[in-house]
Scaffold this motif. Structure first.
Motif, PDB file in Angstrom:
ATOM      1  N   GLU A 101       0.814  -1.213   0.000  1.00 18.21           N
ATOM      2  CA  GLU A 101       0.000   0.000   0.000  1.00 18.21           C
ATOM      3  C   GLU A 101       0.845   1.259   0.000  1.00 18.21           C
ATOM      4  O   GLU A 101       0.508   2.255  -0.608  1.00 18.21           O
ATOM      5  CB  GLU A 101      -0.946  -0.004   1.206  1.00 18.21           C
ATOM      6  CG  GLU A 101      -1.870   1.190   1.272  1.00 18.21           C
ATOM      7  CD  GLU A 101      -2.849   1.074   2.421  1.00 18.21           C
ATOM      8  OE1 GLU A 101      -3.681   1.978   2.557  1.00 18.21           O
ATOM      9  OE2 GLU A 101      -2.785   0.086   3.166  1.00 18.21           O
ATOM     10  N   TRP A 102       1.950   1.268   0.700  1.00 19.91           N
ATOM     11  CA  TRP A 102       2.740   2.488   0.853  1.00 19.91           C
ATOM     12  C   TRP A 102       3.782   2.685  -0.252  1.00 19.91           C
ATOM     13  O   TRP A 102       4.515   3.659  -0.252  1.00 19.91           O
ATOM     14  CB  TRP A 102       3.452   2.476   2.208  1.00 19.91           C
ATOM     15  CG  TRP A 102       4.317   1.269   2.418  1.00 19.91           C
ATOM     16  CD1 TRP A 102       5.575   1.060   1.967  1.00 19.91           C
ATOM     17  CD2 TRP A 102       3.952   0.087   3.131  1.00 19.91           C
ATOM     18  NE1 TRP A 102       6.041  -0.154   2.345  1.00 19.91           N
ATOM     19  CE2 TRP A 102       5.079  -0.784   3.076  1.00 19.91           C
ATOM     20  CE3 TRP A 102       2.808  -0.327   3.824  1.00 19.91           C
ATOM     21  CZ2 TRP A 102       5.060  -2.052   3.674  1.00 19.91           C
ATOM     22  CZ3 TRP A 102       2.808  -1.572   4.426  1.00 19.91           C
ATOM     23  CH2 TRP A 102       3.920  -2.416   4.346  1.00 19.91           C
ATOM     24  N   ASN A 103       3.871   1.783  -1.207  1.00 18.49           N
ATOM     25  CA  ASN A 103       4.832   1.913  -2.301  1.00 18.49           C
ATOM     26  C   ASN A 103       4.235   2.787  -3.395  1.00 18.49           C
ATOM     27  O   ASN A 103       3.234   2.442  -4.007  1.00 18.49           O
ATOM     28  CB  ASN A 103       5.161   0.527  -2.855  1.00 18.49           C
ATOM     29  CG  ASN A 103       6.325   0.560  -3.833  1.00 18.49           C
ATOM     30  OD1 ASN A 103       6.729   1.619  -4.305  1.00 18.49           O
ATOM     31  ND2 ASN A 103       6.861  -0.607  -4.136  1.00 18.49           N
ATOM     32  N   GLU A 104       4.853   3.952  -3.653  1.00 22.06           N
ATOM     33  CA  GLU A 104       4.328   4.886  -4.646  1.00 22.06           C
ATOM     34  C   GLU A 104       4.784   4.537  -6.061  1.00 22.06           C
ATOM     35  O   GLU A 104       4.377   5.195  -7.015  1.00 22.06           O
ATOM     36  CB  GLU A 104       4.759   6.310  -4.296  1.00 22.06           C
ATOM     37  CG  GLU A 104       4.166   6.807  -2.987  1.00 22.06           C
ATOM     38  CD  GLU A 104       4.534   8.236  -2.695  1.00 22.06           C
ATOM     39  OE1 GLU A 104       5.282   8.825  -3.521  1.00 22.06           O
ATOM     40  OE2 GLU A 104       4.097   8.776  -1.672  1.00 22.06           O
ATOM     41  N   LYS A 105       5.639   3.555  -6.209  1.00 29.01           N
ATOM     42  CA  LYS A 105       6.059   3.121  -7.536  1.00 29.01           C
ATOM     43  C   LYS A 105       5.144   1.994  -7.989  1.00 29.01           C
ATOM     44  O   LYS A 105       4.204   1.622  -7.319  1.00 29.01           O
ATOM     45  CB  LYS A 105       7.514   2.677  -7.506  1.00 29.01           C
ATOM     46  CG  LYS A 105       8.482   3.796  -7.113  1.00 29.01           C
ATOM     47  CD  LYS A 105       9.902   3.307  -7.096  1.00 29.01           C
ATOM     48  CE  LYS A 105      10.854   4.419  -6.694  1.00 29.01           C
ATOM     49  NZ  LYS A 105      12.279   3.977  -6.662  1.00 29.01           N
ATOM     50  N   GLY A 106       5.403   1.450  -9.139  1.00 28.52           N
ATOM     51  CA  GLY A 106       4.596   0.335  -9.612  1.00 28.52           C
ATOM     52  C   GLY A 106       4.317   0.439 -11.095  1.00 28.52           C
ATOM     53  O   GLY A 106       4.990   1.166 -11.842  1.00 28.52           O
ATOM     54  N   ILE A 107       3.286  -0.267 -11.539  1.00 27.63           N
ATOM     55  CA  ILE A 107       2.937  -0.328 -12.956  1.00 27.63           C
ATOM     56  C   ILE A 107       2.244   0.966 -13.373  1.00 27.63           C
ATOM     57  O   ILE A 107       1.298   1.406 -12.722  1.00 27.63           O
ATOM     58  CB  ILE A 107       2.021  -1.538 -13.225  1.00 27.63           C
ATOM     59  CG1 ILE A 107       2.747  -2.837 -12.868  1.00 27.63           C
ATOM     60  CG2 ILE A 107       1.561  -1.568 -14.669  1.00 27.63           C
ATOM     61  CD1 ILE A 107       1.861  -4.065 -12.935  1.00 27.63           C
ATOM     62  N   THR A 108       2.708   1.568 -14.460  1.00 25.23           N
ATOM     63  CA  THR A 108       2.067   2.774 -14.991  1.00 25.23           C
ATOM     64  C   THR A 108       1.113   2.448 -16.132  1.00 25.23           C
ATOM     65  O   THR A 108       0.141   3.175 -16.365  1.00 25.23           O
ATOM     66  CB  THR A 108       3.129   3.775 -15.472  1.00 25.23           C
ATOM     67  OG1 THR A 108       4.018   3.121 -16.395  1.00 25.23           O
ATOM     68  CG2 THR A 108       3.940   4.303 -14.293  1.00 25.23           C
ATOM     69  N   SER A 109       1.353   1.366 -16.851  1.00 24.01           N
ATOM     70  CA  SER A 109       0.432   0.896 -17.889  1.00 24.01           C
ATOM     71  C   SER A 109       0.646  -0.594 -18.088  1.00 24.01           C
ATOM     72  O   SER A 109       1.719  -1.121 -17.784  1.00 24.01           O
ATOM     73  CB  SER A 109       0.656   1.649 -19.212  1.00 24.01           C
ATOM     74  OG  SER A 109       1.895   1.275 -19.799  1.00 24.01           O
ATOM     75  N   ILE A 110      -0.398  -1.259 -18.582  1.00 24.83           N
ATOM     76  CA  ILE A 110      -0.276  -2.693 -18.811  1.00 24.83           C
ATOM     77  C   ILE A 110      -1.079  -3.085 -20.042  1.00 24.83           C
ATOM     78  O   ILE A 110      -2.180  -2.584 -20.275  1.00 24.83           O
ATOM     79  CB  ILE A 110      -0.728  -3.509 -17.588  1.00 24.83           C
ATOM     80  CG1 ILE A 110      -0.381  -4.985 -17.795  1.00 24.83           C
ATOM     81  CG2 ILE A 110      -2.219  -3.314 -17.303  1.00 24.83           C
ATOM     82  CD1 ILE A 110      -0.412  -5.802 -16.519  1.00 24.83           C
ATOM     83  N   GLN A 111      -0.500  -3.970 -20.829  1.00 25.23           N
ATOM     84  CA  GLN A 111      -1.183  -4.538 -21.995  1.00 25.23           C
ATOM     85  C   GLN A 111      -1.432  -6.004 -21.709  1.00 25.23           C
ATOM     86  O   GLN A 111      -0.512  -6.764 -21.438  1.00 25.23           O
ATOM     87  CB  GLN A 111      -0.321  -4.377 -23.247  1.00 25.23           C
ATOM     88  CG  GLN A 111      -0.958  -4.971 -24.503  1.00 25.23           C
ATOM     89  CD  GLN A 111      -0.078  -4.774 -25.726  1.00 25.23           C
ATOM     90  OE1 GLN A 111       0.509  -3.697 -25.922  1.00 25.23           O
ATOM     91  NE2 GLN A 111       0.035  -5.815 -26.539  1.00 25.23           N
ATOM     92  N   LEU A 112      -2.708  -6.412 -21.743  1.00 24.05           N
ATOM     93  CA  LEU A 112      -3.078  -7.789 -21.432  1.00 24.05           C
ATOM     94  C   LEU A 112      -3.186  -8.611 -22.710  1.00 24.05           C
ATOM     95  O   LEU A 112      -3.534  -8.083 -23.774  1.00 24.05           O
ATOM     96  CB  LEU A 112      -4.407  -7.810 -20.674  1.00 24.05           C
ATOM     97  CG  LEU A 112      -4.420  -7.062 -19.332  1.00 24.05           C
ATOM     98  CD1 LEU A 112      -5.807  -7.123 -18.706  1.00 24.05           C
ATOM     99  CD2 LEU A 112      -3.377  -7.629 -18.379  1.00 24.05           C
ATOM    100  N   PRO A 113      -2.930  -9.909 -22.615  1.00 28.67           N
ATOM    101  CA  PRO A 113      -2.983 -10.773 -23.813  1.00 28.67           C
ATOM    102  C   PRO A 113      -4.402 -10.921 -24.357  1.00 28.67           C
ATOM    103  O   PRO A 113      -5.384 -10.893 -23.606  1.00 28.67           O
ATOM    104  CB  PRO A 113      -2.432 -12.104 -23.306  1.00 28.67           C
ATOM    105  CG  PRO A 113      -2.636 -12.074 -21.829  1.00 28.67           C
ATOM    106  CD  PRO A 113      -2.495 -10.649 -21.417  1.00 28.67           C
ATOM    107  N   LYS A 114      -4.517 -11.126 -25.639  1.00 30.72           N
ATOM    108  CA  LYS A 114      -5.824 -11.197 -26.296  1.00 30.72           C
ATOM    109  C   LYS A 114      -6.643 -12.410 -25.868  1.00 30.72           C
ATOM    110  O   LYS A 114      -7.871 -12.354 -25.857  1.00 30.72           O
ATOM    111  CB  LYS A 114      -5.629 -11.208 -27.820  1.00 30.72           C
ATOM    112  CG  LYS A 114      -5.023  -9.923 -28.372  1.00 30.72           C
ATOM    113  CD  LYS A 114      -4.821 -10.005 -29.878  1.00 30.72           C
ATOM    114  CE  LYS A 114      -4.194  -8.729 -30.419  1.00 30.72           C
ATOM    115  NZ  LYS A 114      -3.958  -8.800 -31.875  1.00 30.72           N
TER     116      LYS A 114
END
Length: 569
Positions: free
Chosen positions: A78-91
């Motif tokens: 919860e306290w981590n301000e970093k992480g994934i900014t965008s994600i592309q999911l498989p079709k």
């Protein structure tokens, strides 16, 4: 504790994988092999930035199709301000596991493939999503999939969705717009619980069921129109919707749960619209402090425990089928002054139902010719004032304006309150306008300056805010015009020669009460009943008659008033 629970759930999922499942890494992302041809995204707690999940991955010389995002796959602290900014999911993705993207607060958008058939508990909870649009309804959407998304403002549900999943938008505090399809029949429990920015809402005409707590705590919602096919309002649907002012319950509703409007402090009125319910449920209107008047539907046979406890009721009309009033149904309703009995099935009542103030200051209105009967019934004789009335064919409407001590509802020192009435044609109508005369936030005293009915001024026909129309011939549009007194004293004259006096703190005035010929005035001086919720309010009583006027010098505190009731000699 929350972290431990999620980890356990994830471990359960991993334990249920086929024995041949093996963990491997492909282009920086961890996976598990599910079968000889499919793979699942594994636990990736340290992934950041832009992430692409390919349609397939290489493992042991084979090409595996990625079909699942596992439980806790991208769960972040919860306290981590970093992480994934965008994600592309498989079709070809078919499953997104529980808490798969939980706490990915930098994730602002996501495109869910139409192939997804399962979304686990909290799959996208606590993310930074601003909008979400689902183009296809998964077969299995579990609890709180999008809960606690503080940035989510708009959501569009797929055109084939029939049931809005339980808790789906719970605690999304900035959600303002939701588009639901015309195919929807059910809104799941707690679906919009504590969506505090949700101001208005359009429910589809196809809707039949609102499950428990569906809109609980939606504090900004002022009005909601329930569709004509709705059959079920479950427990706590609108609990603590403190901005909700008015609700129309359609005739299609047959089931109403407990605690439906508990804590709706701004609720002013309910339009029953011909409902055939048999009970006012437990704590249904508890602490609805702005509710001034209620007509119990004629189909109701029972009012359950604490149904109106602590509400602001001034007047209640009991319908002709009412047989039972349960314990403390009206306890704490210290402003309840008028009780109308339109039933002959309530001769026996037991226990504590009303507050003592209602017996001391209130009036019990009974059918013509039955005053003597109720004066000798063990329960009803507790009312100090019992009067008879002719109720045949009479319709009644209460218009109420009050203040929440923050908004004054004033524009250029005027208040205009409008309402539309559809009354049975040919029947009489009594319209009573009331308002909290000195309870507005700006401190000024209000008075009734005008009342227009279908554009025609009727202030000259009003008696202390009450207008009687002998025969209704058309639908009525009523406009009430409220003026402002700049002085510390307001006087309200009536046709019996009496008046009501309100004084500001420390103000003093001489008042002479001289009833009209043939009338006697019962004068009560004391505090407002609602000021003393836990004890019996004190009072001083006086009497004046047409040949014996009463003179008083009043120096009232801000919680006192003088009340005058007139009776024929």
């Amino acid at each position: 504790m929350k972290k431990s629970i999620i980890t356990v759930l994830g471990c359960c999922m991993l334990a249920s994988m086929p024995a041949q499942a093996e963990e491997f890494e492909y282009e920086g992302i961890k996976y598990y092999s599910l079968t000889d041809s499919t793979a699942q995204v594994g636990r990736n707690s340290d992934v950041q930035g832009d992430v692409v999940i390919p349609d397939s991955v290489d493992f042991n010389g084979k090409r595996l199709k990625v079909t699942a995002i596992g439980d806790n796959a991208f769960y972040e602290w919860e306290w981590n301000e970093k992480g994934i900014t965008s994600i592309q999911l498989p079709k070809g993705l078919t499953s997104i596991g529980s808490y798969a993207f939980c706490y990915q607060r930098q994730l602002k958008a996501i495109d869910i493939p139409e192939t997804v058939e399962t979304m686990g508990i909290g799959a996208l909870s606590f993310t930074g999503l601003k909008t979400i649009e689902l183009r296809h309804t998964p077969k299995d959407v579990q609890y709180a999939v999008l809960s606690d998304c503080d940035s989510l403002e708009r959501a569009v549900m797929p055109g084939d969705m029939a049931v809005l999943p339980s808790g789906i938008f719970m605690r999304c505090k900035n959600l303002k717009e939701v588009v639901l399809p015309s195919t929807m029949t059910t809104i799941g429990s707690s679906a919009f619980k504590t969506c505090t920015a949700l101001e208005s809402f359009t429910l589809p005409d196809s809707l039949k069921v609102l499950e428990g707590g569906a809109f609980e705590g939606c504090t900004s919602m002022r009005e909601i129109v329930l569709p004509a096919k709705l059959t079920t309002l479950s427990n706590s649907c609108f609990m603590n919707c403190t901005g909700l002012r008015r609700v129309t319950i359609p005739s299609s509703v047959t089931t109403i749960g407990d605690y439906l409007f508990i804590g709706c402090t701004a609720l002013e009125g309910i339009n029953w619209d011909g409902v055939a319910i048999t009970a006012i449920t437990e704590q249904m209107f508890k602490n609805c402090t702005s509710l001034r008047q209620i007509d119990i539907p004629s189909s109701v046979t029972r009012i359950k425990a604490n149904a109106f406890e602590g509400s602001g009721l001034q007047s209640v009309v009991f319908g002709g089928s009412l047989e039972t009033i349960s314990r403390e149904a009206f306890i704490g309703c210290n402003s309840l002054e008028d009780v109308y009995l339109r039933t002959d099935k309530l001769d026996e009542c037991y226990g504590t139902i009303f507050s003592p103030a209602s017996f001391f200051f209130g009036t019990l209105h009974v059918p013509e010719g039955q005053k003597n009967k109720y004066m000798h019934l063990d329960f009803w004789k507790s009312f100090e004032n019992i009067v008879e009335e002719n109720t045949s064919g009479t319709e009644y409407c209460l218009i109420d304006v009050t203040s929440n001590y923050y908004d004054t509802y004033v524009n250029d020192e005027e208040i205009f309150f409008e309402t539309h009435l559809e009354q049975p044609k040919g029947s009489p109508l009594t319209v009573r306008f009331t308002f909290n005369k000195n309870g507005f936030a700006d401190g000024y005293v209000r008075y009734l300056r005008g009342m227009q009915v279908n554009g025609v001024e009727h202030i000259q026909d009003c008696t202390d805010g009450t207008l009687t129309i002998d025969e209704v011939t058309e639908d009525l549009d009523i406009t009430v015009d409220i003026g402002v007194y700049d002085a510390s004293l307001a006087i309200y004259q009536d046709d019996h020669g009496g008046l009501e006096v309100l004084c500001a703190p420390n103000a003093e005035t001489n008042v002479t009460i001289m009833p009209a010929e043939g009338y006697r005035a019962n004068v009560t001086l004391g505090p407002w009943m609602k000021t003393y919720q836990w004890g019996n309010p004190w009072k001083e009583t006086y009497t004046a008659s047409d040949n014996d006027p009463l003179s008083l010098r009043l120096g009232l505190r801000d919680d006192e008033e003088i009340k005058i009731k007139y009776v024929k000699k």
